[in-house]
Design a protein around this motif. Structure first.
Motif, PDB file in Angstrom:
ATOM      1  N   GLN A  91       6.417   2.140 -23.605  1.00 19.00           N
ATOM      2  CA  GLN A  91       6.740   0.705 -23.581  1.00 19.00           C
ATOM      3  C   GLN A  91       5.561  -0.114 -24.092  1.00 19.00           C
ATOM      4  OE1 GLN A  91       7.983  -0.144 -19.569  1.00 19.00           O
ATOM      5  NE2 GLN A  91       9.996   0.774 -19.916  1.00 19.00           N
ATOM      6  N   ARG A  92       4.365   0.222 -23.595  1.00 21.36           N
ATOM      7  CA  ARG A  92       3.179  -0.540 -23.954  1.00 21.36           C
ATOM      8  C   ARG A  92       2.950  -0.555 -25.476  1.00 21.36           C
ATOM      9  NH1 ARG A  92      -1.663  -0.780 -20.824  1.00 21.36           N
ATOM     10  NH2 ARG A  92      -1.058   1.157 -19.819  1.00 21.36           N
ATOM     11  N   TYR A  93       3.151   0.614 -26.106  1.00 22.20           N
ATOM     12  CA  TYR A  93       2.887   0.703 -27.543  1.00 22.20           C
ATOM     13  C   TYR A  93       4.170   0.615 -28.378  1.00 22.20           C
ATOM     14  CZ  TYR A  93      -1.817   1.849 -26.089  1.00 22.20           C
ATOM     15  OH  TYR A  93      -3.054   1.785 -25.505  1.00 22.20           O
ATOM     16  N   GLN A  94       5.260   0.280 -27.719  1.00 25.14           N
ATOM     17  CA  GLN A  94       6.562   0.099 -28.374  1.00 25.14           C
ATOM     18  C   GLN A  94       6.934   1.286 -29.237  1.00 25.14           C
ATOM     19  OE1 GLN A  94       5.757  -3.716 -30.219  1.00 25.14           O
ATOM     20  NE2 GLN A  94       6.511  -4.794 -28.413  1.00 25.14           N
ATOM     21  N   ARG A  95       6.874   2.466 -28.621  1.00 29.18           N
ATOM     22  CA  ARG A  95       7.311   3.684 -29.289  1.00 29.18           C
ATOM     23  C   ARG A  95       8.721   4.030 -28.813  1.00 29.18           C
ATOM     24  NH1 ARG A  95       3.537   2.317 -31.895  1.00 29.18           N
ATOM     25  NH2 ARG A  95       1.906   3.644 -32.764  1.00 29.18           N
ATOM     26  N   PRO A  96       9.500   4.750 -29.664  1.00 27.39           N
ATOM     27  CA  PRO A  96      10.928   4.910 -29.347  1.00 27.39           C
ATOM     28  C   PRO A  96      11.222   5.778 -28.118  1.00 27.39           C
ATOM     29  CG  PRO A  96      10.346   6.107 -31.343  1.00 27.39           C
ATOM     30  CD  PRO A  96       9.176   5.254 -31.007  1.00 27.39           C
ATOM     31  N   ALA A  97      10.305   6.657 -27.724  1.00 29.88           N
ATOM     32  CA  ALA A  97      10.661   7.531 -26.602  1.00 29.88           C
ATOM     33  C   ALA A  97       9.431   8.026 -25.864  1.00 29.88           C
ATOM     34  CB  ALA A  97      11.457   8.740 -27.117  1.00 29.88           C
ATOM     35  N   ALA A  98       9.611   8.277 -24.592  1.00 23.16           N
ATOM     36  CA  ALA A  98       8.580   8.939 -23.794  1.00 23.16           C
ATOM     37  C   ALA A  98       8.888  10.432 -23.793  1.00 23.16           C
ATOM     38  CB  ALA A  98       8.587   8.400 -22.370  1.00 23.16           C
ATOM     39  N   ASN A  99       7.865  11.277 -23.816  1.00 26.92           N
ATOM     40  CA  ASN A  99       8.120  12.723 -23.886  1.00 26.92           C
ATOM     41  C   ASN A  99       7.228  13.538 -22.952  1.00 26.92           C
ATOM     42  OD1 ASN A  99       5.832  12.137 -25.370  1.00 26.92           O
ATOM     43  ND2 ASN A  99       6.160  13.740 -26.865  1.00 26.92           N
TER      44      ASN A  99
END
Lengths: 130, 119, 101
Positions: free
Chosen positions: A93-101
């Motif tokens: 969320q912080r770095y506005q990436r599409p997914a957490a893994n």
């Protein structure tokens, strides 16, 4: 004895498998593992997105199972992980990436956690790529 | 008493993240005021060479981080003399305060610390 | 104050083993694992270095699974093969472990 295990090599590097076998043997020998700390390329071992062919050892899973079965304090260096694309929901969320893994059982935290574990253990054992 | 750690950095600043990530371990420990030392061994001594221009390879300047070590309580950089000499580096023109360690003393030096991390 | 050095890179492609042997003291130990066990091959320069270190009363160990995987023959008498339980034991016996990662 109290051990801290630091792993630096990629998920399928021989050193990463050796670190797991060492950790298992330490517990089997009645020793304690204060923490497993993933750094450098080893952060990818904590990715939930590793997919291995059926007839190959899935190192990510093997580590995850070891951590869960033995309730190991399992930390992934956050700076090393961000650089290599291993993110938890907060960081995604912080770095506005599409997914957490980040796979379950692992926690992202700072290098201070390596030092904190080193203060608590009798032996720090590091495993690299080879 | 706090347990001491020796970080041995064996990689040149030009081989990916190895040298930087070794230094980060030392800086992180220094921030907690832990007894900690840095030893440059083998290709690690290239981190000391003067006049580096990392921007030529789109890299950040690692020697700036080395210069920050005293702010983290790490006053001197320990360097294996043989590694410097073998690689043609001039001991007198290094941009950092260093303490040379002779090859015959390296084993004893390592044994002064509770933990060792070699990268 | 003793140190167990753990080397896992092939001595034919990397200088870790040579670098480690330089600083090994009689009271220290050297554990070969992974591709570093290739240093045990008879008639090679790395093997000569190890023979020399062993003759100077350095303790040298090798991880048995790596010896087995490579079917290494002609192993020296001074070598002590260990399994993972033995690796853990050595880590306790020596006062620190230096993995040449």
């Amino acid at each position: 004895m109290k051990f801290t295990i630091a792993v630096f090599g990629a998920p399928h590097a021989p050193g990463t498998r050796r670190a797991l076998r060492f950790a298992q043997a330490a517990l089997a020998g009645g020793h304690e593992i204060v923490r497993v700390f993933l750094y450098r390329e080893a952060v990818q071992t904590a990715s939930a997105n590793l997919v291995s062919p059926q007839d190959e050892t899935d190192m990510g899973r093997a580590w995850q199972r070891f951590v869960a079965d033995n309730q190991i304090d399992a930390v992934v260096c956050i700076a090393a992980a961000l650089r290599r694309g291993v993110l938890d929901t907060g960081e995604a969320q912080r770095y506005q990436r599409p997914a957490a893994n980040l796979a379950a059982g692992w926690a992202l935290s700072g290098l201070g956690q390596l030092h904190e574990a080193a203060q608590q253990c009798d032996r720090l054992v590091c495993f690299g790529d080879q | 008493m706090a347990r001491s750690m020796l970080v041995i950095s064996r990689q040149a600043p030009w081989s990916g993240l190895a040298a930087r990530e070794a230094l980060d371990i030392a800086l992180a420990g220094g921030a907690f005021e832990l007894p900690l030392a840095l030893l440059l061994l083998d290709d690690g001594v290239f981190q000391l060479s003067a006049g580096q221009r990392p921007e030529s390879l789109e890299q950040k300047d690692l020697s700036a981080n080395l210069k920050a070590l005293p702010l983290f309580g790490i006053e001197t950089i320990h360097v294996a003399r043989d590694s410097l000499v073998q690689r043609g580096l001039d001991i007198d023109s290094l941009g950092h305060p260093i303490e040379l360690i002779e090859e015959s003393r390296l084993g004893d030096f390592i044994a002064r610390f509770d933990h060792v991390v070699t990268l | 104050m003793t140190t167990l050095h753990v080397v896992s890179h092939s001595p034919f492609a990397d200088d870790r083993l040579q670098s480690c042997i330089r600083l090994l003291r009689p009271e220290d130990g050297l554990l070969l694992c992974g591709n570093a066990v290739e240093a045990l091959r008879d008639g090679t320069k790395p093997r000569a270095l190890l023979d020399e270190a062993a003759a100077a009363s350095r303790s040298i160990y090798a991880l048995d699974e790596d010896l087995a995987a490579r079917a290494l023959a002609g192993l020296p008498e001074w070598l002590r093969a260990v399994d993972y339980a033995g690796f853990v034991e050595l880590s306790c016996q020596y006062q620190r472990v230096n993995g040449w990662t």
